[in-house]
Design a protein around this motif. Structure first.
Motif, PDB file in Angstrom:
ATOM      1  N   GLN A 298       0.825  -1.215   0.000  1.00 24.70           N
ATOM      2  CA  GLN A 298       0.000   0.000   0.000  1.00 24.70           C
ATOM      3  C   GLN A 298       0.854   1.258   0.000  1.00 24.70           C
ATOM      4  O   GLN A 298       1.961   1.261   0.556  1.00 24.70           O
ATOM      5  N   LEU A 299       0.313   2.306  -0.599  1.00 29.01           N
ATOM      6  CA  LEU A 299       0.956   3.617  -0.616  1.00 29.01           C
ATOM      7  C   LEU A 299      -0.051   4.637  -0.121  1.00 29.01           C
ATOM      8  O   LEU A 299      -1.206   4.652  -0.575  1.00 29.01           O
ATOM      9  N   ALA A 300       0.360   5.493   0.815  1.00 28.95           N
ATOM     10  CA  ALA A 300      -0.584   6.429   1.435  1.00 28.95           C
ATOM     11  C   ALA A 300       0.060   7.790   1.649  1.00 28.95           C
ATOM     12  O   ALA A 300       1.282   7.913   1.757  1.00 28.95           O
ATOM     13  N   VAL A 301      -0.800   8.809   1.730  1.00 31.93           N
ATOM     14  CA  VAL A 301      -0.376  10.168   2.062  1.00 31.93           C
ATOM     15  C   VAL A 301      -1.180  10.622   3.269  1.00 31.93           C
ATOM     16  O   VAL A 301      -2.211  10.039   3.607  1.00 31.93           O
ATOM     17  N   LEU A 302      -0.713  11.688   3.918  1.00 32.16           N
ATOM     18  CA  LEU A 302      -1.380  12.219   5.104  1.00 32.16           C
ATOM     19  C   LEU A 302      -2.247  13.408   4.723  1.00 32.16           C
ATOM     20  O   LEU A 302      -1.826  14.288   3.980  1.00 32.16           O
ATOM     21  N   ASP A 303      -3.478  13.409   5.234  1.00 36.47           N
ATOM     22  CA  ASP A 303      -4.379  14.550   5.079  1.00 36.47           C
ATOM     23  C   ASP A 303      -4.891  14.907   6.462  1.00 36.47           C
ATOM     24  O   ASP A 303      -5.896  14.388   6.931  1.00 36.47           O
ATOM     25  N   VAL A 304      -4.168  15.785   7.130  1.00 39.05           N
ATOM     26  CA  VAL A 304      -4.436  16.223   8.502  1.00 39.05           C
ATOM     27  C   VAL A 304      -4.400  15.021   9.447  1.00 39.05           C
ATOM     28  O   VAL A 304      -3.329  14.491   9.709  1.00 39.05           O
ATOM     29  N   ALA A 305      -5.555  14.550   9.928  1.00 40.23           N
ATOM     30  CA  ALA A 305      -5.573  13.476  10.922  1.00 40.23           C
ATOM     31  C   ALA A 305      -5.801  12.105  10.320  1.00 40.23           C
ATOM     32  O   ALA A 305      -5.925  11.131  11.056  1.00 40.23           O
ATOM     33  N   GLU A 306      -5.853  12.022   9.001  1.00 39.82           N
ATOM     34  CA  GLU A 306      -6.154  10.751   8.351  1.00 39.82           C
ATOM     35  C   GLU A 306      -5.120  10.432   7.282  1.00 39.82           C
ATOM     36  O   GLU A 306      -4.493  11.332   6.725  1.00 39.82           O
ATOM     37  N   VAL A 307      -4.969   9.148   7.003  1.00 37.90           N
ATOM     38  CA  VAL A 307      -4.171   8.736   5.861  1.00 37.90           C
ATOM     39  C   VAL A 307      -5.125   8.416   4.711  1.00 37.90           C
ATOM     40  O   VAL A 307      -6.211   7.873   4.924  1.00 37.90           O
TER      41      VAL A 307
END
Length: 265
Positions: free
Chosen positions: A111-120
């Protein structure tokens, strides 16, 4: 904010047509990917008639589609527009060859993820039907504290954001979910030293996750992980492969050369 029935309160400016359209799209989520007209109207606090007109406009443009039962879902044209977002598109293009290599080595979910404030937000996934079942998929959001990718991303985030998120209430998903701010702060420091994260049964009881940071020219921009079974697998043996793949993606993104995060000087 809208008052009950879709009317604005005294002193509030009436929402623009763009705001109304965006509010409609905001009704959809991973938990509610398909909605009826009445469900959308109720979420918006608007009359059925005006909601129906707006849904018709959005459907004609391609932002929404209707299924065989007349329910609404996100349309293909909106997906085409969203896929142009450079934060997702460029990252996925650089990452996919290394994700494929990592999958061939591990035969586990990658998996590949980015951060958006309090969530991935998961932007890409490679999986096998024989691998550990997982809840994440492209476009899915999960709380940062229950995922290895989330902890990696927060470990390399601005300290002000770390303090802000650790001050918020954190939901417990399993009996092992860590919600204590002091313990999580120690975990983030450990991740920065080691250059990777391992989470055990934080989101669900059947899986363990191993993640490493992916960097660009200005710092960490994403996190790469594999999900392995909680039973019978030593997660630590996956660390070198995950870190190697993450470094490969970082090179493709133009990250400065030098020791990887957590590497010995």
């Amino acid at each position: 904010m809208f008052a009950e029935g879709g009317r604005t309160s005294v002193g509030e400016a009436a929402p623009t047509s763009t705001q109304r359209a965006l509010a409609v799209l905001d009704c959809f989520s991973t938990r509610s990917p398909v909605l009826t007209l009445s469900e959308i109207a109720r979420k918006l606090g608007r009359p059925i008639s005006s909601t129906h007109r707006q849904l018709g406009e959005l459907t004609r443009w391609g932002a929404l589609e209707r299924d065989e039962r007349g329910r609404y879902q996100v349309g293909l044209h909106l997906w085409e527009i969203g896929s142009l977002a450079p934060r997702s598109n460029d990252l996925r293009h650089a990452a996919l060859p290394f994700m494929e290599d990592l999958y061939e080595v591990t035969h586990e979910n990658v998996q590949l993820a980015v951060l958006d404030v309090a969530e991935v937000v998961y932007v890409e996934r490679l999986f096998s039907h024989h691998a550990t079942p997982i809840v994440a998929r492209p476009g899915r959001r999960l709380p940062w504290h229950v995922t290895a990718v989330g902890r990696v991303l927060l470990a390399y985030s601005d300290p002000a954001l770390v303090n802000e998120l650790l001050a918020r209430p954190l939901e417990r998903y399993t009996e092992l979910t860590v919600t204590d701010p002091a313990e999580l702060r120690r975990e983030l420091a450990k991740i920065r030293r080691a250059g990777h994260a391992i989470t055990v049964r934080q989101m669900e009881t059947m899986s363990v996750s191993v993640a490493a940071p992916v960097s660009g020219p200005a710092g960490v921009v994403a996190a790469l992980s594999v999900i392995v079974p909680a039973r019978g697998a030593d997660a630590r043996r996956f660390v070198p492969a995950v870190r190697t793949a993450a470094r490969g993606i970082s090179r493709q993104l133009g990250a400065p050369t030098g020791p990887a995060p957590g590497a010995a000087p």
